[in-house]
Design a protein around this motif. Sequence first.
Motif, mmCIF file in Angstrom:
data_model
loop_
_atom_site.group_PDB
_atom_site.id
_atom_site.type_symbol
_atom_site.label_atom_id
_atom_site.label_comp_id
_atom_site.label_asym_id
_atom_site.label_seq_id
_atom_site.Cartn_x
_atom_site.Cartn_y
_atom_site.Cartn_z
ATOM 1 N N THR A 43 0.946 -1.385 0.031
ATOM 2 C CA THR A 43 -0.002 -0.120 -0.006
ATOM 3 C C THR A 43 0.711 1.286 0.065
ATOM 4 O O THR A 43 1.903 1.467 0.567
ATOM 5 N N THR A 45 0.615 5.758 -0.347
ATOM 6 C CA THR A 45 -0.316 6.961 -0.684
ATOM 7 C C THR A 45 0.345 7.799 -1.459
ATOM 8 O O THR A 45 1.486 8.125 -1.639
ATOM 9 N N ARG A 50 -4.728 10.002 -2.121
ATOM 10 C CA ARG A 50 -5.365 8.647 -2.480
ATOM 11 C C ARG A 50 -4.502 7.504 -1.881
ATOM 12 O O ARG A 50 -3.377 7.585 -2.238
ATOM 13 N N GLN A 98 -12.101 -4.413 -10.785
ATOM 14 C CA GLN A 98 -12.493 -3.641 -9.737
ATOM 15 C C GLN A 98 -11.522 -2.586 -9.307
ATOM 16 O O GLN A 98 -10.189 -3.009 -9.161
ATOM 17 N N GLN A 100 -11.807 -0.197 -6.926
ATOM 18 C CA GLN A 100 -11.668 0.298 -5.507
ATOM 19 C C GLN A 100 -12.095 -0.702 -4.551
ATOM 20 O O GLN A 100 -12.969 -1.617 -4.852
ATOM 21 N N ASP A 101 -11.625 -0.643 -3.331
ATOM 22 C CA ASP A 101 -11.976 -1.993 -2.489
ATOM 23 C C ASP A 101 -13.103 -1.277 -1.460
ATOM 24 O O ASP A 101 -13.269 0.124 -1.479
ATOM 25 N N LYS A 102 -13.497 -2.072 -0.626
ATOM 26 C CA LYS A 102 -14.442 -1.693 0.436
ATOM 27 C C LYS A 102 -14.058 -0.673 1.470
ATOM 28 O O LYS A 102 -14.713 -0.082 1.963
ATOM 29 N N TYR A 103 -12.746 -0.325 1.377
ATOM 30 C CA TYR A 103 -12.107 0.764 2.361
ATOM 31 C C TYR A 103 -11.896 1.961 1.473
ATOM 32 O O TYR A 103 -11.306 2.955 2.138
ATOM 33 N N GLY A 104 -12.270 2.018 0.272
ATOM 34 C CA GLY A 104 -12.196 3.007 -0.552
ATOM 35 C C GLY A 104 -10.824 3.471 -1.084
ATOM 36 O O GLY A 104 -10.407 4.552 -1.719
ATOM 37 N N ARG A 105 -10.100 2.263 -1.052
ATOM 38 C CA ARG A 105 -8.735 2.482 -1.435
ATOM 39 C C ARG A 105 -8.795 2.256 -3.149
ATOM 40 O O ARG A 105 -9.523 1.199 -3.407
ATOM 41 N N LEU A 106 -8.083 3.043 -3.664
ATOM 42 C CA LEU A 106 -7.827 2.434 -5.227
ATOM 43 C C LEU A 106 -6.869 1.123 -5.363
ATOM 44 O O LEU A 106 -5.895 0.898 -4.681
#
Length: 173
Positions: A43, A45, A50, A98, A100-106
Amino acid sequence: MRLFIILFSALYISLYISYAGAACPAVTWQETVTLKKINDGDTVTLSDGRLVRFIGINTPEINHRERHKSEPFAIDAKILLEKYINKGDKLHLVFDKQRQDKYGRLLAYVYSKTGRNLALLQLQAGLAEQWVVAGNDRFWSCFQGAENQARAAKKGIWSSFTPLSATDLKKSY
């Protein structure tokens, strides 16, 4: 029984070789962004705030409050990225099914400014496991080959991994 073992071994070896030889396909960047910070091994930033989660892998988790409680090889995965990308570098993103994930991450396949696939780098070093979520499987074959090679070489997270034999498996319902 011996013939079965020989045939199974031959099949396993041929599948391993086909996966190990699989190359990730060439891609066209869909977005070029600027790195603000490396959060952990999978991950980052971006300068616009984002969060980008690498598609196709999962690295061990860093405990940001108590680093000594991080999962084994978590810090190593972050350090590996730090060798290839730095704050202010341009990164190239490629998307899959997909975004974006369920946490809003790209969700993206992330490449360094020199075109290095950073998820593939983690897999090759044995610092990640392949992880297919939400049908994002564009590089499944080449990622599987990289993980198989790291497992066979007992690199990183695979250094003490020993698969169970069939006789050790318990029947459960």
